[in-house]
Design a protein around this motif. Structure first.
Motif, PDB file in Angstrom:
ATOM      1  N   ILE A  29       7.605   5.179   2.963  1.00  0.00           N
ATOM      2  CA  ILE A  29       7.298   6.259   2.014  1.00  0.00           C
ATOM      3  C   ILE A  29       8.461   7.231   1.832  1.00  0.00           C
ATOM      4  N   PRO A  30       9.047   7.782   2.916  1.00  0.00           N
ATOM      5  CA  PRO A  30      10.138   8.748   2.688  1.00  0.00           C
ATOM      6  C   PRO A  30      11.461   8.109   2.301  1.00  0.00           C
ATOM      7  N   PHE A  83       0.833  -1.208   0.000  1.00  0.00           N
ATOM      8  CA  PHE A  83       0.000   0.000   0.000  1.00  0.00           C
ATOM      9  C   PHE A  83       0.864   1.253   0.000  1.00  0.00           C
ATOM     10  N   ALA A  84       1.951   1.239   0.766  1.00  0.00           N
ATOM     11  CA  ALA A  84       2.824   2.415   0.821  1.00  0.00           C
ATOM     12  C   ALA A  84       3.423   2.731  -0.543  1.00  0.00           C
ATOM     13  N   LEU A  93      -3.470   7.855   3.591  1.00  0.00           N
ATOM     14  CA  LEU A  93      -4.112   6.734   2.909  1.00  0.00           C
ATOM     15  C   LEU A  93      -3.396   5.410   3.203  1.00  0.00           C
ATOM     16  N   ALA A  94      -2.064   5.443   3.207  1.00  0.00           N
ATOM     17  CA  ALA A  94      -1.306   4.217   3.473  1.00  0.00           C
ATOM     18  C   ALA A  94      -1.640   3.666   4.855  1.00  0.00           C
ATOM     19  N   ALA A  95      -1.707   4.556   5.847  1.00  0.00           N
ATOM     20  CA  ALA A  95      -2.010   4.106   7.207  1.00  0.00           C
ATOM     21  C   ALA A  95      -3.446   3.615   7.319  1.00  0.00           C
ATOM     22  N   MET A  96      -4.392   4.395   6.799  1.00  0.00           N
ATOM     23  CA  MET A  96      -5.805   4.048   6.950  1.00  0.00           C
ATOM     24  C   MET A  96      -6.155   2.758   6.217  1.00  0.00           C
ATOM     25  N   THR A 147       1.522  -1.229   9.791  1.00  0.00           N
ATOM     26  CA  THR A 147       1.345   0.227   9.718  1.00  0.00           C
ATOM     27  C   THR A 147       2.682   0.953   9.768  1.00  0.00           C
ATOM     28  N   LEU A 148       3.571   0.527  10.678  1.00  0.00           N
ATOM     29  CA  LEU A 148       4.887   1.166  10.753  1.00  0.00           C
ATOM     30  C   LEU A 148       5.682   0.951   9.463  1.00  0.00           C
TER      31      LEU A 148
END
Length: 320
Positions: free
Chosen positions: A114-115, A68-69, A85-88, A107-108
């Motif tokens: 992402i960065p 997702f990320a 969005l990635a977290a949710m 989630t982590l």
């Protein structure tokens, strides 16, 4: 090492060892350390069985979070909406799949990826999954072979003392019931603390059963486990009975003869808990159940006696 374990705690030491091994492996192969160390820390569990069971959930959950990320990062770039969005979406899908144990890792992984994703997305994805797998695997192996938890030793040291404390609490409730003193608020607090400890003992028993799936059980441990199980069953009956006592009327409703009868019953119940194990003989599973049933019948007799003395309606109690 044993003193260090008692001072710091076995789980903390295992976490440090697992983090060291994981980071050493990844640095040696010039792989990113953050994801693996993060997975290692989260994957240290009270038992090896829990590490294996939850590891089978955490790894695919981490794969999901990473996917997702990378997807949202590719479509939107590293903007606030991408993180949101990635977290949710990761949390929502893990929840729908029943992967609660892998929610934190997933989630982590999604947020941290992402960065840090600047190279080829495919390479980044498989690199992150490899490092996460190493982290979870090292944590599981450390949990399995280093400082295996000794819940039976803990139970053997704490349960007999808790039995004596519970009988003291039982006697204090009886004295309060007969109008011979006692602080009701304090008694209720002690009753709740006792129930919480009893629940903790049940959890320790479950943990020890899990551990015996991966570590051989000694003969003396089997015997001690039977005795501890019997004591915990007795304690459960006692606290069920204390739950009845707290609803009873006090003092002025009982004659001297009735008070003496209540004290005699209470003394008999106490003797069942405080009798040394060598006086009860070698316990078998059938004798354990018979012993617990006898206590249940005694509790029922006392309840019915108090019910006949009482002037209020009490919650029903079922016969065994």
């Amino acid at each position: 090492m044993e003193r260090l374990r008692q001072w710091i705690g076995g789980r903390l030491i295992k976490t440090g060892i697992a983090v060291f091994i994981t980071s050493a492996i990844l640095i040696a192969f010039d792989l990113p350390v953050v994801y693996a160390v993060m997975a290692t820390i989260v994957s240290i569990e009270p038992t090896a069985a829990a590490s294996l069971r939850k590891g089978l959930i955490r790894f695919p959950a981490a794969v999901l979070g990473a996917a997702f990320a990378l997807t949202f990062d590719y479509l939107l770039g590293p903007i606030p909406l991408t993180y949101t969005l990635a977290a949710m979406v990761t949390i929502f899908v893990c929840h729908r799949l029943g992967w609660g144990d892998g929610l934190i890792v997933a989630t982590l992984t999604a947020i941290v990826m992402i960065p840090s994703t600047t190279e080829n997305y495919t390479v980044a994805f498989f690199t992150r999954m490899l490092t996460t797998f190493i982290g979870i695997g090292v944590a599981t192996l450390v949990n399995l072979f280093i400082f295996p938890p000794r819940f039976m030793r803990l139970l053997c040291s704490q349960v007999p003392l808790f039995c004596q404390e519970s009988i003291t609490l039982f006697d204090e409730w009886i004295q309060y019931l007969l109008g011979d003193g006692g602080d009701e608020h304090q008694l209720h607090q002690q009753l709740q603390v006792g129930r919480d400890r009893l629940q903790q003992f049940n959890q320790f028993q479950a943990y020890q059963e899990e551990e015996w799936r991966y570590h051989q059980r000694q003969d003396d441990e089997h015997k001690r486990a039977i005795e501890i199980e019997e004591q915990v069953l007795r304690l459960k009956l006692l606290y069920d009975y204390l739950g009845v006592i707290q609803h009873l009327q006090t003092g002025q409703f009982y004659t001297t003869e009735e008070k003496n009868m209540i004290l005699a019953y209470a003394k008999e119940i106490g003797s069942l808990f405080l009798a040394p194990s060598n006086q009860r003989g070698s316990m078998t599973h059938s004798r354990e159940l018979t012993s617990s049933t006898a206590l249940g019948q005694l509790v029922l007799m006392l309840y019915e006696k108090l019910l006949n003395m009482n002037r209020e309606t009490l919650p029903p109690i079922q016969k065994e």
